[in-house]
Design a protein around this motif. Sequence first.
Motif, PDB file in Angstrom:
ATOM      1  N   GLN A   1       8.477   6.615   1.901  1.00 55.13           N
ATOM      2  CA  GLN A   1       8.956   5.278   1.568  1.00 55.13           C
ATOM      3  C   GLN A   1       9.229   4.466   2.836  1.00 55.13           C
ATOM      4  O   GLN A   1       8.907   3.274   2.903  1.00 55.13           O
TER       5      GLN A   1
ATOM      6  N   ASP B   1       7.360   1.017   3.796  1.00 51.63           N
ATOM      7  CA  ASP B   1       8.108  -0.230   4.009  1.00 51.63           C
ATOM      8  C   ASP B   1       7.758  -0.869   5.351  1.00 51.63           C
ATOM      9  O   ASP B   1       7.784  -2.095   5.497  1.00 51.63           O
ATOM     10  N   LYS B   2       7.438  -0.009   6.328  1.00 49.10           N
ATOM     11  CA  LYS B   2       7.102  -0.499   7.673  1.00 49.10           C
ATOM     12  C   LYS B   2       5.608  -0.795   7.828  1.00 49.10           C
ATOM     13  O   LYS B   2       5.166  -1.223   8.901  1.00 49.10           O
TER      14      LYS B   2
END
Length: 213
Positions: A193, A197-198
Amino acid sequence: MEFDLIYPEKKTDVFNAGCVVVAVFFDEEELVSFGVKSDSLELDDAFYNYNQFEKAFELWSSPKYLSDFYDQFKQYFEEEYWGNISEDTFLIEVGKSLNKIRETICKAIESNTFYELIEPLEPAEEEKRLYESIRVKLKQGTIIGHYPFRFYAIEVEEKKCYIISGATIKVHKDMGKADNTKIELKKLSHILQFISDKHTDTKDTFVTMLQAN
């Protein structure tokens, strides 16, 4: 969560390296959130400051940790699959495997053949690996004919970039049934995750993030 560079040794070499391998350092709050008990040796000062790769070898070298581990999962060790293995035999068998496990993994990392030791965590993930990061596992070492030592990682990009998330000794063939492997699944999900997200789904985007920190 922090990333400790395993290979190459210097951050300045990561862009030119054929394969980049890092290990995660989780803080106490993260580990407890995954299910690690607050009184676990993993949180003891003697082991806490190691990344997840080095911590595995430190814990597996500790008779106290292995004895506690055996007691925690004694119900599984008494089943037919494990042949009712005794605690003493378990400790001896673990000790026999450790040097060989480390040697095999380190040689593979240094020779850019780490990917040869890796397989997708589940068959369905094989189909995804060409276009997204996936969960993978590494099996090494034996205990009375079984291959229960497991390292878990995120394959950011096939053959090019890996994040080692943790390790354990698999005590049940269904990893979702034993508490220790449930913890490893949570670590994998957390990292997957985070990199999602990055937007770090390739070696280059990951090492760019690594260089910035």
